[in-house]
Design a protein around this motif. Structure first.
Motif, PDB file in Angstrom:
ATOM      1  N   ARG A  41      -4.349  10.778  -4.622  1.00 38.36           N
ATOM      2  CA  ARG A  41      -3.582  11.411  -5.698  1.00 38.36           C
ATOM      3  C   ARG A  41      -2.799  10.377  -6.493  1.00 38.36           C
ATOM      4  NH1 ARG A  41      -2.977  15.351  -1.627  1.00 38.36           N
ATOM      5  NH2 ARG A  41      -0.994  14.453  -0.933  1.00 38.36           N
ATOM      6  N   VAL A  42      -2.167   9.451  -5.779  1.00 37.81           N
ATOM      7  CA  VAL A  42      -1.385   8.420  -6.470  1.00 37.81           C
ATOM      8  C   VAL A  42      -2.280   7.574  -7.362  1.00 37.81           C
ATOM      9  CG1 VAL A  42       0.042   6.357  -6.153  1.00 37.81           C
ATOM     10  CG2 VAL A  42       0.390   8.359  -4.682  1.00 37.81           C
ATOM     11  N   THR A  44      -5.396   8.200  -8.600  1.00 38.25           N
ATOM     12  CA  THR A  44      -6.027   8.907  -9.715  1.00 38.25           C
ATOM     13  C   THR A  44      -5.012   9.319 -10.777  1.00 38.25           C
ATOM     14  OG1 THR A  44      -5.913  10.970  -8.442  1.00 38.25           O
ATOM     15  CG2 THR A  44      -7.976   9.729  -8.354  1.00 38.25           C
ATOM     16  N   ASP A  45      -3.768   9.592 -10.373  1.00 34.14           N
ATOM     17  CA  ASP A  45      -2.747   9.977 -11.356  1.00 34.14           C
ATOM     18  C   ASP A  45      -2.434   8.850 -12.333  1.00 34.14           C
ATOM     19  OD1 ASP A  45      -2.539  12.512 -10.375  1.00 34.14           O
ATOM     20  OD2 ASP A  45      -0.682  12.184  -9.248  1.00 34.14           O
ATOM     21  N   HIS A  46      -2.712   7.605 -11.934  1.00 37.50           N
ATOM     22  CA  HIS A  46      -2.391   6.462 -12.788  1.00 37.50           C
ATOM     23  C   HIS A  46      -3.623   5.598 -13.070  1.00 37.50           C
ATOM     24  CE1 HIS A  46       1.294   7.629 -10.574  1.00 37.50           C
ATOM     25  NE2 HIS A  46       1.883   7.447 -11.754  1.00 37.50           N
ATOM     26  N   GLU A  48      -5.675   5.555 -15.465  1.00 32.06           N
ATOM     27  CA  GLU A  48      -5.889   5.071 -16.837  1.00 32.06           C
ATOM     28  C   GLU A  48      -5.270   3.699 -17.067  1.00 32.06           C
ATOM     29  OE1 GLU A  48      -1.822   6.835 -16.906  1.00 32.06           O
ATOM     30  OE2 GLU A  48      -3.750   7.369 -16.008  1.00 32.06           O
ATOM     31  N   MET A 147       2.378   2.535  -6.621  1.00 28.88           N
ATOM     32  CA  MET A 147       0.954   2.524  -6.963  1.00 28.88           C
ATOM     33  C   MET A 147       0.238   1.408  -6.214  1.00 28.88           C
ATOM     34  SD  MET A 147       1.233   2.917 -11.096  1.00 28.88           S
ATOM     35  CE  MET A 147       2.590   3.851 -11.816  1.00 28.88           C
TER      36      MET A 147
END
Length: 406
Positions: A41-42, A44-46, A48, A147
């Motif tokens: 989750r961590v 994929t949330d960042h 980009e 991250m």
């Protein structure tokens, strides 16, 4: 075991890099099940911040070779394939991190295979340090220690599995040497090679081997073994020229009888098991994917007990791509349980015409069959998707590796 505990230990602040974080202890924490879903989750949330991965990977190798130039000799002269391979690994990890058991199984096999490259635990720590540096450089000021810790934990989990796989394989060679006994140029861009390993090569019909040429000693490519295990131990490979300057060109155009190749450990799950005798079989071979299917048919012919039906589809884009045509014709003549359908993508020629997936699907309901699909990803991928969409359970569709992120 101590090394694996260190690799799985808490990642500290992340800013200190692998050299410091890798030395922390934390046996109790390491014994806890890895919560891959939380790190997924961590990340994929960042995501980009570090995608597309081209810049991240370029920064990673720049940092690793700048700090440790001696590591460059472990890699081939051209890094293009290596960069694509690493990108595929990153995507696989990120998309499957919620299933740590599957990731561990994959990277255990990868660790066994990487022994042929001369990889040592210290190299993994250097890679981790370079990755941390590359992540910060690529993401810029929005990057955070949280991250970075998620990335480091993901990497250490994978590396721990690789170390375990390498340790479990200490009783076998890291690589096998094999002398070329025959080099048959079937077309200007395709050769059939026979090689004789200097030591017994323990593989099963349907598996593949990584192959390296002395012309490109650090470059490896995977090729299906095109024969079931033989009493004389010889192996057969079907090699298609896919580009200039790579392993395929070295094997097709620059290999001669008497040359000594290197083979990595066998891999792949496209094999026949005892319980498979209960199913009728669907075999689909596209282009040089015929190699793996040829080996499976040889095994069936040698050990077949139940007279179940076997339907073989052989697909090529154009009649000019046909090769080794006598082998399936001879098998069809000798074994009444085998049906063979030739599929031509374009142009006049023997057999049926059209996209391979469409022709196979048009021949009936395969939902009760056990399917084996082998060939280039752009031909095998659509067929695998079509079979599963039309009711063949995914566990009963065995196939070669498909495109990145398939």
């Amino acid at each position: 075991m101590r090394l694996r505990r260190r690799l799985l230990s808490p990642a500290g602040t992340g800013r200190q890099g692998a050299e410091g974080a890798g030395e922390t202890t934390g046996t109790a924490a390491a014994q806890q099940p890895y919560d891959g879903a939380a790190d997924q989750r961590v990340i994929t949330d960042h995501l980009e911040l570090v995608t597309p991965f081209e810049d991240l990977i370029a920064h990673l190798y720049d940092a690793m070779f700048a700090h440790r130039p001696y590591l460059r000799r472990l890699f081939p002269e051209s890094m293009e394939f290596q960069r694509k391979h690493l990108e595929a690994i990153f995507w696989y990890l990120i998309e499957n991190l919620h299933d740590p058991d599957a990731v561990a199984a994959t990277f255990t096999r990868l660790g066994r295979d990487h022994r042929k490259l001369g990889v040592r635990p210290a190299h993994y720590r250097a890679f981790e340090a370079a990755l941390c540096e590359a992540l910060r450089r690529t993401a810029g000021p929005r990057w955070s220690e949280g991250m970075e810790r998620a990335w480091v934990r993901m990497l250490r989990f994978a590396v721990a599995a690789m170390v375990e796989g390498a340790e479990a394989a200490l009783g076998e060679p890291a690589a096998w040497q094999a002398t070329v006994t025959d080099h048959d140029l079937r077309r200007a861009d395709l050769a059939v090679l026979r090689v004789r390993p200097h030591e017994p090569y323990p593989y099963r019909a349907g598996q593949f081997a990584s192959v390296a040429s002395p012309a490109l000693p650090q470059a490896w490519r995977q090729y299906s073994v095109a024969c079931a295990p033989r009493p004389d131990g010889e192996l057969e490979f079907h090699v298609k020229l896919t580009g200039r300057g790579g392993v395929s060109e070295a094997l097709v155009a620059r290999t001669r009888v008497g040359d000594v190749l290197r083979l990595g450990p066998p891999g792949g799950t496209m094999t026949l098991d005892n319980e498979d005798a209960a199913h009728d079989l669907l075999l689909v071979a596209a282009d040089t994917g015929w190699a793996a299917v040829k080996a499976l048919l040889q095994e069936l012919a040698a050990h077949r007990v139940a007279q179940r039906g076997v339907h073989l589809f052989l697909g090529v884009r154009h009649p000019s791509a046909l090769y080794d045509t006598e082998a399936p014709a001879e098998l069809r003549r000798r074994y009444p349980w085998l049906r063979v359908t030739q599929v031509i993508g374009e142009g006049p020629g023997p057999g049926e015409y059209g996209a391979l997936a469409d022709v196979v699907a048009g021949h009936g309901d395969w939902s009760r069959h056990l399917a084996f699909v082998s060939g280039p990803p752009d031909m095998a991928g659509p067929l695998v998707a079509r079979l599963t969409a039309e009711g063949v359970p995914a566990p009963r569709v065995r196939h070669d590796p498909l495109p990145d992120r398939a």
